[in-house]
Design a protein around this motif. Structure first.
Motif, PDB file in Angstrom:
ATOM      1  N   PRO A 113     -24.787 -12.644  17.156  1.00  0.00           N
ATOM      2  CA  PRO A 113     -24.237 -13.745  16.360  1.00  0.00           C
ATOM      3  C   PRO A 113     -25.291 -14.748  15.889  1.00  0.00           C
ATOM      4  CG  PRO A 113     -23.426 -13.815  18.641  1.00  0.00           C
ATOM      5  CD  PRO A 113     -24.143 -12.525  18.473  1.00  0.00           C
ATOM      6  N   ARG A 114     -26.359 -14.893  16.617  1.00  0.00           N
ATOM      7  CA  ARG A 114     -27.407 -15.848  16.243  1.00  0.00           C
ATOM      8  C   ARG A 114     -27.955 -15.568  14.839  1.00  0.00           C
ATOM      9  NH1 ARG A 114     -32.621 -15.242  16.902  1.00  0.00           N
ATOM     10  NH2 ARG A 114     -32.277 -13.443  18.247  1.00  0.00           N
ATOM     11  N   VAL A 115     -28.026 -14.287  14.474  1.00  0.00           N
ATOM     12  CA  VAL A 115     -28.543 -13.938  13.147  1.00  0.00           C
ATOM     13  C   VAL A 115     -27.459 -13.349  12.248  1.00  0.00           C
ATOM     14  CG1 VAL A 115     -30.939 -13.655  13.855  1.00  0.00           C
ATOM     15  CG2 VAL A 115     -29.382 -11.699  13.997  1.00  0.00           C
ATOM     16  N   GLY A 116     -26.196 -13.386  12.707  1.00  0.00           N
ATOM     17  CA  GLY A 116     -25.099 -12.886  11.868  1.00  0.00           C
ATOM     18  C   GLY A 116     -25.191 -11.399  11.593  1.00  0.00           C
ATOM     19  N   GLN A 117     -25.436 -10.603  12.642  1.00  0.00           N
ATOM     20  CA  GLN A 117     -25.588  -9.156  12.458  1.00  0.00           C
ATOM     21  C   GLN A 117     -24.850  -8.394  13.552  1.00  0.00           C
ATOM     22  OE1 GLN A 117     -29.825  -8.457  12.487  1.00  0.00           O
ATOM     23  NE2 GLN A 117     -30.143  -9.501  10.534  1.00  0.00           N
ATOM     24  N   VAL A 118     -24.460  -7.153  13.222  1.00  0.00           N
ATOM     25  CA  VAL A 118     -23.969  -6.193  14.208  1.00  0.00           C
ATOM     26  C   VAL A 118     -24.865  -4.962  14.090  1.00  0.00           C
ATOM     27  CG1 VAL A 118     -22.026  -4.784  14.987  1.00  0.00           C
ATOM     28  CG2 VAL A 118     -21.604  -7.037  13.964  1.00  0.00           C
ATOM     29  N   HIS A 119     -25.448  -4.535  15.198  1.00  0.00           N
ATOM     30  CA  HIS A 119     -26.337  -3.362  15.189  1.00  0.00           C
ATOM     31  C   HIS A 119     -25.627  -2.177  15.835  1.00  0.00           C
ATOM     32  CE1 HIS A 119     -30.384  -5.615  14.642  1.00  0.00           C
ATOM     33  NE2 HIS A 119     -29.396  -6.410  14.269  1.00  0.00           N
ATOM     34  N   LEU A 120     -25.610  -1.044  15.138  1.00  0.00           N
ATOM     35  CA  LEU A 120     -24.975   0.172  15.666  1.00  0.00           C
ATOM     36  C   LEU A 120     -25.994   1.309  15.669  1.00  0.00           C
ATOM     37  CD1 LEU A 120     -22.801  -1.158  13.306  1.00  0.00           C
ATOM     38  CD2 LEU A 120     -21.312   0.319  14.639  1.00  0.00           C
ATOM     39  N   TYR A 121     -26.154   1.939  16.831  1.00  0.00           N
ATOM     40  CA  TYR A 121     -27.069   3.085  16.942  1.00  0.00           C
ATOM     41  C   TYR A 121     -26.293   4.340  17.347  1.00  0.00           C
ATOM     42  CZ  TYR A 121     -31.274   0.298  16.412  1.00  0.00           C
ATOM     43  OH  TYR A 121     -32.258  -0.499  15.893  1.00  0.00           O
ATOM     44  N   TYR A 122     -26.624   5.438  16.683  1.00  0.00           N
ATOM     45  CA  TYR A 122     -26.104   6.760  17.021  1.00  0.00           C
ATOM     46  C   TYR A 122     -27.220   7.562  17.682  1.00  0.00           C
ATOM     47  CZ  TYR A 122     -22.117   5.943  13.930  1.00  0.00           C
ATOM     48  OH  TYR A 122     -20.977   5.442  13.366  1.00  0.00           O
ATOM     49  N   ARG A 123     -26.833   8.498  18.555  1.00  0.00           N
ATOM     50  CA  ARG A 123     -27.826   9.454  19.028  1.00  0.00           C
ATOM     51  C   ARG A 123     -28.004  10.527  17.953  1.00  0.00           C
ATOM     52  NH1 ARG A 123     -26.410  12.533  22.964  1.00  0.00           N
ATOM     53  NH2 ARG A 123     -24.193  12.012  22.840  1.00  0.00           N
ATOM     54  N   ALA A 124     -29.208  11.088  17.859  1.00  0.00           N
ATOM     55  CA  ALA A 124     -29.474  12.155  16.891  1.00  0.00           C
ATOM     56  C   ALA A 124     -30.367  13.206  17.537  1.00  0.00           C
ATOM     57  CB  ALA A 124     -30.149  11.588  15.639  1.00  0.00           C
ATOM     58  N   GLN A 125     -30.113  14.467  17.162  1.00  0.00           N
ATOM     59  CA  GLN A 125     -30.887  15.599  17.697  1.00  0.00           C
ATOM     60  C   GLN A 125     -31.908  16.038  16.651  1.00  0.00           C
ATOM     61  OE1 GLN A 125     -30.803  17.441  20.736  1.00  0.00           O
ATOM     62  NE2 GLN A 125     -32.653  18.212  19.727  1.00  0.00           N
ATOM     63  N   LEU A 126     -33.196  15.845  16.940  1.00  0.00           N
ATOM     64  CA  LEU A 126     -34.240  16.287  16.013  1.00  0.00           C
ATOM     65  C   LEU A 126     -34.314  17.810  15.988  1.00  0.00           C
ATOM     66  CD1 LEU A 126     -36.950  13.675  17.008  1.00  0.00           C
ATOM     67  CD2 LEU A 126     -35.853  13.833  14.760  1.00  0.00           C
ATOM     68  N   LEU A 127     -34.591  18.373  14.798  1.00  0.00           N
ATOM     69  CA  LEU A 127     -34.644  19.833  14.655  1.00  0.00           C
ATOM     70  C   LEU A 127     -36.056  20.376  14.873  1.00  0.00           C
ATOM     71  CD1 LEU A 127     -32.255  20.292  11.596  1.00  0.00           C
ATOM     72  CD2 LEU A 127     -31.707  20.214  14.046  1.00  0.00           C
ATOM     73  N   HIS A 128     -37.062  19.513  14.681  1.00  0.00           N
ATOM     74  CA  HIS A 128     -38.458  19.908  14.920  1.00  0.00           C
ATOM     75  C   HIS A 128     -39.296  18.635  14.970  1.00  0.00           C
ATOM     76  CE1 HIS A 128     -39.100  19.044  10.699  1.00  0.00           C
ATOM     77  NE2 HIS A 128     -38.080  19.831  10.409  1.00  0.00           N
ATOM     78  N   ASP A 129     -40.613  18.790  15.149  1.00  0.00           N
ATOM     79  CA  ASP A 129     -41.459  17.611  15.358  1.00  0.00           C
ATOM     80  C   ASP A 129     -42.352  17.294  14.157  1.00  0.00           C
ATOM     81  OD1 ASP A 129     -43.257  19.653  15.472  1.00  0.00           O
ATOM     82  OD2 ASP A 129     -44.053  19.171  17.461  1.00  0.00           O
ATOM     83  N   ARG A 130     -41.906  17.683  12.965  1.00  0.00           N
ATOM     84  CA  ARG A 130     -42.680  17.355  11.766  1.00  0.00           C
ATOM     85  C   ARG A 130     -41.998  16.191  11.047  1.00  0.00           C
ATOM     86  NH1 ARG A 130     -42.040  22.599  11.978  1.00  0.00           N
ATOM     87  NH2 ARG A 130     -40.579  22.748  10.230  1.00  0.00           N
ATOM     88  N   PHE A 131     -42.762  15.118  10.806  1.00  0.00           N
ATOM     89  CA  PHE A 131     -42.210  13.919  10.205  1.00  0.00           C
ATOM     90  C   PHE A 131     -42.952  13.589   8.915  1.00  0.00           C
ATOM     91  CE2 PHE A 131     -42.058  13.441  14.900  1.00  0.00           C
ATOM     92  CZ  PHE A 131     -40.734  13.810  15.027  1.00  0.00           C
ATOM     93  N   ASP A 132     -42.291  12.824   8.081  1.00  0.00           N
ATOM     94  CA  ASP A 132     -42.874  12.453   6.783  1.00  0.00           C
ATOM     95  C   ASP A 132     -42.421  11.031   6.460  1.00  0.00           C
ATOM     96  OD1 ASP A 132     -44.014  12.421   4.289  1.00  0.00           O
ATOM     97  OD2 ASP A 132     -42.378  13.539   3.340  1.00  0.00           O
ATOM     98  N   PRO A 133     -43.002  10.032   7.158  1.00  0.00           N
ATOM     99  CA  PRO A 133     -42.507   8.670   7.050  1.00  0.00           C
ATOM    100  C   PRO A 133     -42.667   8.089   5.647  1.00  0.00           C
ATOM    101  CG  PRO A 133     -44.285   8.828   8.683  1.00  0.00           C
ATOM    102  CD  PRO A 133     -44.116  10.172   8.083  1.00  0.00           C
ATOM    103  N   GLY A 134     -41.701   7.258   5.250  1.00  0.00           N
ATOM    104  CA  GLY A 134     -41.764   6.558   3.974  1.00  0.00           C
ATOM    105  C   GLY A 134     -42.662   5.333   4.064  1.00  0.00           C
ATOM    106  N   HIS A 135     -42.655   4.520   3.018  1.00  0.00           N
ATOM    107  CA  HIS A 135     -43.595   3.390   2.936  1.00  0.00           C
ATOM    108  C   HIS A 135     -43.299   2.294   3.958  1.00  0.00           C
ATOM    109  CE1 HIS A 135     -40.213   1.697   0.731  1.00  0.00           C
ATOM    110  NE2 HIS A 135     -40.750   0.526   0.929  1.00  0.00           N
ATOM    111  N   GLU A 136     -42.078   2.302   4.541  1.00  0.00           N
ATOM    112  CA  GLU A 136     -41.737   1.253   5.509  1.00  0.00           C
ATOM    113  C   GLU A 136     -42.304   1.546   6.890  1.00  0.00           C
ATOM    114  OE1 GLU A 136     -37.551   0.517   5.585  1.00  0.00           O
ATOM    115  OE2 GLU A 136     -37.440   0.181   3.438  1.00  0.00           O
ATOM    116  N   THR A 137     -42.893   2.737   7.046  1.00  0.00           N
ATOM    117  CA  THR A 137     -43.356   3.177   8.359  1.00  0.00           C
ATOM    118  C   THR A 137     -44.828   3.574   8.303  1.00  0.00           C
ATOM    119  OG1 THR A 137     -41.146   4.021   8.858  1.00  0.00           O
ATOM    120  CG2 THR A 137     -42.956   4.863  10.201  1.00  0.00           C
TER     121      THR A 137
END
Ligand code: ZN
Length: 182
Positions: A113-137
């Motif tokens: 409530p301090r910042v007026g947000q609700v954060h929701l996280y789901y679990r996810a199953q990765l299919l492999h270990d190859r990543f391709d991060p976008g500009h935010e990462t």
């Protein structure tokens, strides 16, 4: 992920708004247009993300944008209009890590409530270990529980979600955790 969402000009007519309590029995200060009487409500935003896992490892992303540039986070961001919470969480995960994964169940629901947000996280199953991060990462990397950079995490909601994740995994059962953060 905190910022001032107060508006200065009316979205209907462009006139400068004023802050006052409306005359209709409302009890909160609102941004009100003195020209066309439009009340501009500001409501909480949803931040949606995932805990992406491959075997014993969890994927974290090193932020390339403010706030908390250079700190580690689970992939997450603001939900967009027209998508569900799980669709938003999957989109943010793809955008920030370039990972391929399957969405699993809802895991944490945290009101901030301090910042007026609700954060929701789901679990996810990765299919492999190859990543391709976008500009935010800057970097997407898998971590074991022992290697999690606890002192370099970007947000309290990320820390809380990871703590619940490892506790549930040790207990052999994942539950939904709903709680508030000051
Ligand atoms: Zn107006």
């Amino acid at each position: 992920m905190s910022f001032d969402r107060t508006i200065r000009h009316c979205r209907q007519c462009g006139h400068q708004v004023e802050k006052r309590i409306p005359d209709d029995g409302d009890t909160r200060m609102r941004d009100i247009c003195p020209s066309c009487d439009t009340v501009h409500y500001t409501n909480p935003l949803n931040v949606v993300g995932t805990v992406p896992v491959l075997n014993e490892l969890v994927l974290l992303c090193k932020r390339n944008i403010e706030p908390r540039k250079g700190k580690w986070t689970l992939p997450a961001g603001f939900m967009e209009l027209g998508e569900s919470t799980s669709q938003g969480a999957a989109r943010e995960t793809r955008e920030e890590s370039g990972a391929e994964f399957e969405m699993l169940d809802l895991f944490t629901v945290m009101s901030v409530p301090r910042v007026g947000q609700v954060h929701l996280y789901y679990r996810a199953q990765l299919l492999h270990d190859r990543f391709d991060p976008g500009h935010e990462t800057q970097e997407a990397q898998l971590f074991s529980e022992a290697d999690i950079p606890w002192d370099e995490l970007a947000f309290r909601t990320v820390k809380e979600t990871l703590e619940h994740f490892f506790a549930d995994r040790a207990a052999g059962q994942f539950k939904v955790h709903a709680f508030d953060i000051d």
